[in-house]
Motif scaffolding. Structure first.
Motif, mmCIF file in Angstrom:
data_model
loop_
_atom_site.group_PDB
_atom_site.id
_atom_site.type_symbol
_atom_site.label_atom_id
_atom_site.label_comp_id
_atom_site.label_asym_id
_atom_site.label_seq_id
_atom_site.Cartn_x
_atom_site.Cartn_y
_atom_site.Cartn_z
ATOM 1 N N GLY A 206 13.217 3.798 -21.031
ATOM 2 C CA GLY A 206 13.584 2.967 -19.881
ATOM 3 C C GLY A 206 12.359 2.376 -19.200
ATOM 4 O O GLY A 206 12.343 1.196 -18.830
ATOM 5 N N GLU A 207 11.320 3.198 -19.027
ATOM 6 C CA GLU A 207 10.082 2.705 -18.429
ATOM 7 C C GLU A 207 9.461 1.615 -19.299
ATOM 8 O O GLU A 207 9.011 0.580 -18.791
ATOM 9 N N LEU A 208 9.462 1.815 -20.619
ATOM 10 C CA LEU A 208 8.909 0.824 -21.540
ATOM 11 C C LEU A 208 9.678 -0.488 -21.449
ATOM 12 O O LEU A 208 9.079 -1.569 -21.411
ATOM 13 N N LYS A 209 10.990 -0.408 -21.385
ATOM 14 C CA LYS A 209 11.827 -1.607 -21.295
ATOM 15 C C LYS A 209 11.522 -2.394 -20.021
ATOM 16 O O LYS A 209 11.390 -3.610 -20.055
ATOM 17 N N VAL A 210 11.381 -1.690 -18.891
ATOM 18 C CA VAL A 210 11.058 -2.360 -17.622
ATOM 19 C C VAL A 210 9.682 -3.018 -17.705
ATOM 20 O O VAL A 210 9.510 -4.158 -17.260
ATOM 21 N N LEU A 211 8.720 -2.316 -18.268
ATOM 22 C CA LEU A 211 7.380 -2.890 -18.381
ATOM 23 C C LEU A 211 7.391 -4.165 -19.226
ATOM 24 O O LEU A 211 6.743 -5.150 -18.871
ATOM 25 N N LYS A 212 8.131 -4.137 -20.337
ATOM 26 C CA LYS A 212 8.144 -5.293 -21.234
ATOM 27 C C LYS A 212 8.994 -6.446 -20.704
ATOM 28 O O LYS A 212 8.632 -7.615 -20.866
ATOM 29 N N SER A 213 10.127 -6.145 -20.087
ATOM 30 C CA SER A 213 11.058 -7.211 -19.706
ATOM 31 C C SER A 213 10.914 -7.676 -18.256
ATOM 32 O O SER A 213 11.355 -8.766 -17.926
ATOM 33 N N VAL A 214 10.306 -6.882 -17.391
ATOM 34 C CA VAL A 214 10.177 -7.258 -15.985
ATOM 35 C C VAL A 214 8.714 -7.400 -15.579
ATOM 36 O O VAL A 214 8.290 -8.461 -15.110
ATOM 37 N N GLU A 215 7.943 -6.321 -15.744
ATOM 38 C CA GLU A 215 6.568 -6.313 -15.262
ATOM 39 C C GLU A 215 5.670 -7.290 -16.018
ATOM 40 O O GLU A 215 4.882 -8.016 -15.396
ATOM 41 N N ARG A 216 5.760 -7.300 -17.345
ATOM 42 C CA ARG A 216 4.888 -8.177 -18.140
ATOM 43 C C ARG A 216 5.133 -9.652 -17.799
ATOM 44 O O ARG A 216 4.174 -10.374 -17.512
ATOM 45 N N PRO A 217 6.392 -10.136 -17.815
ATOM 46 C CA PRO A 217 6.622 -11.546 -17.456
ATOM 47 C C PRO A 217 6.175 -11.878 -16.024
ATOM 48 O O PRO A 217 5.630 -12.961 -15.768
ATOM 49 N N ALA A 218 6.368 -10.942 -15.098
ATOM 50 C CA ALA A 218 5.976 -11.196 -13.709
ATOM 51 C C ALA A 218 4.459 -11.336 -13.586
ATOM 52 O O ALA A 218 3.973 -12.211 -12.849
ATOM 53 N N ILE A 219 3.714 -10.534 -14.285
ATOM 54 C CA ILE A 219 2.260 -10.610 -14.182
ATOM 55 C C ILE A 219 1.726 -11.858 -14.891
ATOM 56 O O ILE A 219 0.736 -12.454 -14.449
ATOM 57 N N ILE A 220 2.398 -12.283 -15.933
ATOM 58 C CA ILE A 220 1.990 -13.531 -16.603
ATOM 59 C C ILE A 220 2.156 -14.709 -15.644
ATOM 60 O O ILE A 220 1.288 -15.581 -15.549
ATOM 61 N N TYR B 201 -6.562 -13.848 -9.022
ATOM 62 C CA TYR B 201 -6.649 -13.862 -10.480
ATOM 63 C C TYR B 201 -7.219 -12.546 -10.999
ATOM 64 O O TYR B 201 -6.681 -11.945 -11.919
ATOM 65 N N THR B 202 -8.294 -12.069 -10.375
ATOM 66 C CA THR B 202 -8.926 -10.811 -10.789
ATOM 67 C C THR B 202 -7.943 -9.652 -10.659
ATOM 68 O O THR B 202 -7.809 -8.823 -11.561
ATOM 69 N N SER B 203 -7.239 -9.610 -9.545
ATOM 70 C CA SER B 203 -6.259 -8.547 -9.310
ATOM 71 C C SER B 203 -5.128 -8.602 -10.341
ATOM 72 O O SER B 203 -4.704 -7.566 -10.883
ATOM 73 N N ALA B 204 -4.632 -9.795 -10.612
ATOM 74 C CA ALA B 204 -3.542 -9.953 -11.590
ATOM 75 C C ALA B 204 -3.995 -9.541 -12.990
ATOM 76 O O ALA B 204 -3.233 -8.907 -13.728
ATOM 77 N N ARG B 205 -5.226 -9.891 -13.344
ATOM 78 C CA ARG B 205 -5.752 -9.509 -14.665
ATOM 79 C C ARG B 205 -5.890 -7.983 -14.774
ATOM 80 O O ARG B 205 -5.605 -7.401 -15.823
ATOM 81 N N GLU B 206 -6.333 -7.338 -13.697
ATOM 82 C CA GLU B 206 -6.444 -5.874 -13.703
ATOM 83 C C GLU B 206 -5.064 -5.229 -13.856
ATOM 84 O O GLU B 206 -4.904 -4.265 -14.595
ATOM 85 N N LYS B 207 -4.085 -5.775 -13.148
ATOM 86 C CA LYS B 207 -2.720 -5.237 -13.249
ATOM 87 C C LYS B 207 -2.183 -5.457 -14.664
ATOM 88 O O LYS B 207 -1.520 -4.596 -15.220
ATOM 89 N N GLN B 208 -2.477 -6.614 -15.249
ATOM 90 C CA GLN B 208 -2.033 -6.886 -16.610
ATOM 91 C C GLN B 208 -2.651 -5.884 -17.583
ATOM 92 O O GLN B 208 -1.978 -5.376 -18.472
ATOM 93 N N SER B 209 -3.916 -5.579 -17.387
ATOM 94 C CA SER B 209 -4.594 -4.614 -18.242
ATOM 95 C C SER B 209 -3.926 -3.244 -18.138
ATOM 96 O O SER B 209 -3.695 -2.569 -19.147
#
Length: 157
Positions: A16-30, A48-56
């Motif tokens: 469930g955590e993986l699904k949320v990360l892939k379908s919600v968090e990843r698109p939002a950070i992009i 930009y720096t903060s968003a890149r760190e969160k993406q990492s």
């Protein structure tokens, strides 16, 4: 490759955590990175720096979860029984110093939660309990020093 023992519930929680990360968090950070890029000079752009760190962080957690899930071995302890402590057992212990009783379920390392009474099979007390039966004494070194317990109950629920 080392297998990771886990309950079906624990696996569902990680999936469930993986699904949320892939379908919600990843698109939002992009989207957040794209928006921050539009604000100009990237070298002085804190958004930009903060968003890149969160993406990492998100990408690292996705990789970690995929690795854990690929090595997971689901143990169905509902089919287990007996009086020997093994993975999935709910163990009642009597503290030999205070006579207080505690109850722990032996679970995998990624689903341990002491507040919920779930201890890892790889923890010092988890390792000490495996193979024990009612009446056995267990000595465990904890961060607060040595503790002695007596196994007073073993059940599988």
């Amino acid at each position: 490759m080392e297998r990771i023992p886990m309950t079906a519930e624990g696996l569902q929680r990680l999936e469930g955590e993986l699904k949320v990360l892939k379908s919600v968090e990843r698109p939002a950070i992009i989207k957040a990175i794209a928006t921050a890029r539009e604000h100009g000079d990237l070298s002085e752009n804190a958004e930009y720096t903060s968003a890149r760190e969160k993406q990492s962080f998100i990408e690292g957690r996705i990789a970690e979860l995929e690795d854990i899930i690929s090595r997971t071995e689901v143990i169905d302890f509902s089919k287990l029984s007996g009086k020997i402590v093994k993975f999935g057992a709910v163990v009642r212990l009597a503290d030999e110093d205070t006579d207080e009783t505690v109850k722990y379920q032996i679970v995998g390392p990624y689903e341990a939660d002491l507040a919920k009474g779930r201890i890892s099979v790889t923890s010092p007390i988890g390792r000490a309990l495996i193979g024990k039966t009612v009446g056995d004494r267990v000595e465990v070194q904890t961060p607060r020093g040595g503790k002695s317990y007596e196994v007073v109950g073993v059940q599988f629920s």
